[in-house]
Write an enzyme that holds these catalytic residues in place. Structure first.
Site, PDB file in Angstrom:
ATOM      1  N   ALA A  69       0.848  -1.204   0.000  1.00  0.00           N
ATOM      2  CA  ALA A  69       0.000   0.000   0.000  1.00  0.00           C
ATOM      3  C   ALA A  69       0.874   1.241   0.000  1.00  0.00           C
ATOM      4  O   ALA A  69       2.008   1.218   0.490  1.00  0.00           O
ATOM      5  CB  ALA A  69      -0.924   0.003   1.219  1.00  0.00           C
ATOM      6  N   ASP A  70       0.319   2.305  -0.537  1.00  0.00           N
ATOM      7  CA  ASP A  70       0.988   3.590  -0.476  1.00  0.00           C
ATOM      8  C   ASP A  70      -0.063   4.686  -0.459  1.00  0.00           C
ATOM      9  O   ASP A  70      -1.082   4.595  -1.138  1.00  0.00           O
ATOM     10  CB  ASP A  70       1.936   3.806  -1.649  1.00  0.00           C
TER      11      ASP A  70
END
Length: 190
Positions: A69-70
């Protein structure tokens, strides 16, 4: 049998969100460098990083479901990453003050060294107008320095938020309900 789950992130916020959702997982940081490519669109940047993080860990843990995730913050045409100094944090918070900005958290699910699915989730967040004193006091907490856009919606900056148009957990760094649904689609039954 349920698939093993790995979170490819050192973010304590993502760990807390995933734990609160009842997911059993281990943490393996990806080591992926976070750098926006020249001319890369904000959404594309978040998606690329989420996929790169998931793939980097999946290549070492082939049977696990890996979550990458970012989260990025975008305001008035500028990507606001983690601040590099108190002055940078102040500049970002002044920019966000009284404005609407975009938070994009992309997540990717990988297994066997391949991305199974990847999705950016977009939130529009409105900050109320902040005073210089509020910004100074917030910076003094140290909270802004490991967060995109120099703030955490779940911490001291919660009072800065006038409106969020999606789930708050997306702004915190993980669209939890979507990630849990994706894990279940790919074999997680824990």
């Amino acid at each position: 049998m349920s698939a093993n789950v790995i979170l490819a992130s050192g973010s304590p916020r993502r760990r807390n969100l995933l734990s609160a959702a009842g997911i059993s997982f281990e943490v393996v940081e990806s080591g992926v460098e976070e750098r926006c490519g020249e001319g890369e669109a904000a959404s594309d940047y978040a998606v690329r990083l989420a996929a790169d993080k998931a793939l980097a860990v999946s290549a070492r843990h082939l049977k696990a479901l890996v979550i990458g995730a970012d989260t990025i913050v975008y305001c008035e045409g500028e990507l606001l990453e983690k601040p590099s100094s108190p002055e940078d944090a102040r500049r970002m918070l002044e920019k966000l003050s009284g404005n609407v900005h975009i938070v994009i958290t992309a997540y990717a699910i990988a297994r066997g060294g391949q991305v199974l699915e990847c999705e950016p989730v977009v939130s529009r967040v409105t900050f109320r107008a902040l005073t210089i004193g509020e910004i100074t006091d917030y910076i003094a907490t140290g909270e802004p320095f490991d967060k995109a856009g120099a703030y955490g919606i779940q911490g001291h900056a919660a009072s800065f938020i006038a409106h969020v148009d999606t789930e708050r957990d997306n702004v915190m760094g993980l669209p939890t309900a979507r990630v849990v649904a994706a894990l279940r689609r790919h074999g997680y039954s824990g």
